[in-house]
Design an enzyme around this catalytic site. Structure first.
Site, short mmCIF file in Angstrom:
data_model
loop_
_atom_site.label_atom_id
_atom_site.label_comp_id
_atom_site.label_asym_id
_atom_site.label_seq_id
_atom_site.Cartn_x
_atom_site.Cartn_y
_atom_site.Cartn_z
N HIS A 123 0.85 -1.19 0.00
CA HIS A 123 0.00 0.00 0.00
C HIS A 123 0.88 1.24 0.00
O HIS A 123 1.91 1.30 0.70
CB HIS A 123 -0.91 0.00 1.23
N GLU A 125 0.69 4.12 1.39
CA GLU A 125 0.94 4.72 2.70
C GLU A 125 2.01 3.95 3.45
O GLU A 125 2.92 4.54 4.05
CB GLU A 125 -0.35 4.76 3.53
N THR A 161 -3.13 3.99 8.71
CA THR A 161 -4.23 4.81 9.25
C THR A 161 -5.61 4.30 8.85
O THR A 161 -6.60 4.66 9.48
CB THR A 161 -4.09 6.28 8.79
#
Length: 571
Positions: A123, A125, A161
């Site tokens: 991912h 992030e 997150t």
């Protein structure tokens, strides 16, 4: 059939901030604009950015020029440095909540701590976060993978997150019992937690759940996963065209939610299309819904409201209660609003997809109606007096020129004022002034109206119209920013705009309270005060719960103008 839209559906703070930053840059800069990687995980938003001349940069060249925005997910620090060294001006649009995780990892990595990230290794992030771990980062997506890691002397544990809250709670509990020396931080975004909690509740109370958002969006996939863990039928779609309406036909209640990177226009379009396809299950409600939609899209409801407000202002000024001025106001507002909607199709594609489609299909007919009603209004004004005709003619010409490019293109700034509509905040102010003139000043021109009462009527009408227009501008802020419009809410921000609307409505109530001792009938003042009072309640209610917005919200706000005429007619 019951359709519920999740309160938490749509852009989160970090995504909205990133999209706003790139659109503001596109609207004000002449230099090439890029995003380093996809700005967010939503294909429709990425397509929209390309139409604005904002393209994706997947690799860092040796030399480059222009602006580069770092996406909301963040990037490794070495990538940001390389972009600057290549010659780009870098704008960091990383979500502040992701920045917090980056700071935590960097702080402990500098002390020699290992970093354990609960998240997907591929991912964007997580890739960015690993860049701050100084080569000592580890990613896991299951409890088994976590327990399989070696026991580090010192380690910091954080989560992507948008990670599943249930998994992270399990890992935190394990660390508390078996790895008490690990530094564990709650880094899952509060927005993510609220979305997952809400979708669990919606799935438990509805027969089916539609999750709208990009398939590459991790938080959207997790919403679908959370909903699927319940008894509810769950489907994850990117666009409404993917919905199997046959499968939904047997359900009595449907919930619609969306990921943090899903724009409002896709959520709105999904809700309206689902409602239309399922109207055969509730024929009476379907007919009512179609009538409401027609009145709103054609602006007939708004025109009737203008006539009602004009009648109320005439009563306040103790003018003869003739209907001719109400008719003039209806025709003028209908004409100007239809023409304005015809020019606003670009922003309405994102703000009101149904209305944009309606104006594309019936453009010639609507143009003819707008011109005809404008001409009829001028004729009626002429029958009341030359001065009325002249004032309305000037207002009509100003309205027609609002969208026209009056100043030739010059050099320099990209965002150049060439049209009246290019003046920041002009839309709300000019609509307010136009309504104030046509509803209160025009009826008083050829009569012996007392100037003080004309002022009261003007301020009353202006207060209601300003509040209504500014409120809808807030709801349309996403599409207006895409279209490059600088409306009042874009200049002030949503929160300040809501505060301003409340102050204006309160001031309108104070105006009526002050006019009563000065000679305004107490019963009239009380009845007319009900309208700004009602609008104050509606604005507060819909402001707190933006997901309720839609046809019903718009219909209630527009209908409040009809109440002014009803209240005045009671006397």
């Amino acid at each position: 059939m019951k359709i519920t839209i999740a309160k938490t559906a749509g852009f989160c703070m970090g995504v909205r901030r990133a999209v706003d930053m790139v659109l503001d840059a596109a609207n004000t800069s002449d230099t090439p604009i890029y995003t380093y990687g996809p700005l967010i995980h939503n294909p429709q938003v990425l397509e929209m950015l390309e139409t604005k001349g904002i393209f994706r940069l997947d690799t860092i060249p040796e030399k480059g020029t222009g602006l580069v925005l770092i996406r909301a997910h963040g990037v490794p620090p070495e990538d940001e440095t390389a972009l600057k060294q290549a010659g780009f001006t870098v704008i960091n649009a990383t979500c502040p909540r992701v920045v917090r995780v980056q700071v935590i990892i960097r702080k402990f990595a500098q002390k020699g701590y290992a970093t354990i990230i609960i998240g997907e290794e591929n991912h964007p992030e997580v890739k960015g976060l690993l860049g701050y771990a100084q080569g000592n980062g580890h990613t896991v997506t299951t409890m088994d993978q976590f327990t399989a890691l070696p026991v580090f002397e010192n380690a910091v544990v954080v989560a992507q997150t948008t990670q599943n809250t249930a998994l992270y709670d399990e890992i935190k509990a394990f660390c508390a019992e078996h790895r008490p020396h690990y530094q564990v931080f709650d880094t899952i975004c509060g927005s993510t937690e609220r979305r997952q909690q809400e979708v669990r509740h919606l799935a438990a109370t509805h027969d089916a759940v539609i999750v709208v958002g990009g398939r590459q969006s991790g938080n959207t996939r997790r919403l679908a996963q959370v909903a699927a863990e319940t008894r509810a039928f769950t489907t994850h779609i990117e666009t409404v065209s993917e919905i199997d309406f046959t499968a939904l036909a047997g359900f009595r209640s449907i919930a619609i939610t969306a990921g943090a990177s899903t724009p409002n226009w896709i959520i709105t379009d999904t809700c309206s299309r689902v409602a239309r396809h399922l109207e055969h299950q509730r024929p009476v409600a379907g007919v009512i819904s179609r009538i409401q939609g027609f009145l709103l899209k054609t602006n007939l409801l708004l025109a009737l409201g203008a006539g009602s407000l004009t009648y109320a202002c005439s009563v306040v000024q103790q003018l003869p209660r003739t209907w001719i001025h109400a008719a003039i106001a209806m025709l003028y507002v209908f004409s100007m609003q239809v023409l304005n909607n015809m020019f606003a199709v670009k922003s309405d594609t994102y703000n009101h997809p149904d209305r944009a489609g309606f104006y594309r299909r019936y453009r010639p007919v609507l143009a003819l109606l707008a011109v005809s009603s404008g001409g009829a209004g001028l004729y009626l004004a002429y029958t009341t007096g030359v001065m009325s005709f002249f004032i309305l003619l000037v207002m009509s010409l100003l309205g027609l020129s609002y969208n026209l490019k009056l100043i030739p293109r010059g050099l320099g700034r990209k965002q150049q004022i060439r049209r009246i509509k290019d003046i920041p905040g002009s839309k709300t102010i000019l609509i307010t002034m136009a309504w104030g003139v046509v509803t209160s000043i025009l009826p008083a021109v050829d009569t012996r109206s007392v100037p003080a009462w004309m002022a009261v009527a003007f301020l009353y009408a202006a207060g209601l119209v300003f509040s209504r227009t500014a409120f809808f501008d807030i709801k349309a802020i996403q599409g207006d920013r895409i279209a490059g419009r600088e409306t009042l809410p874009i200049l002030l921000g949503e929160k300040k705009s809501f505060v301003l609307i409340r102050y204006v409505l309160i001031a309108t109530l104070v105006l009526l309270a002050g006019a009563w001792p000065a000679g305004l009938s107490f019963s009239l003042a009380l009845l007319l005060a009900l309208v700004p009072g009602l609008m104050l309640v509606l604005v507060h209610f819909f402001g707190k719960d933006s997901r309720i917005s839609g046809t019903q919200m718009e219909f209630m706000i527009e209908s409040s103008f009809l109440l002014t005429g009803v209240m005045a007619a009671i006397l």
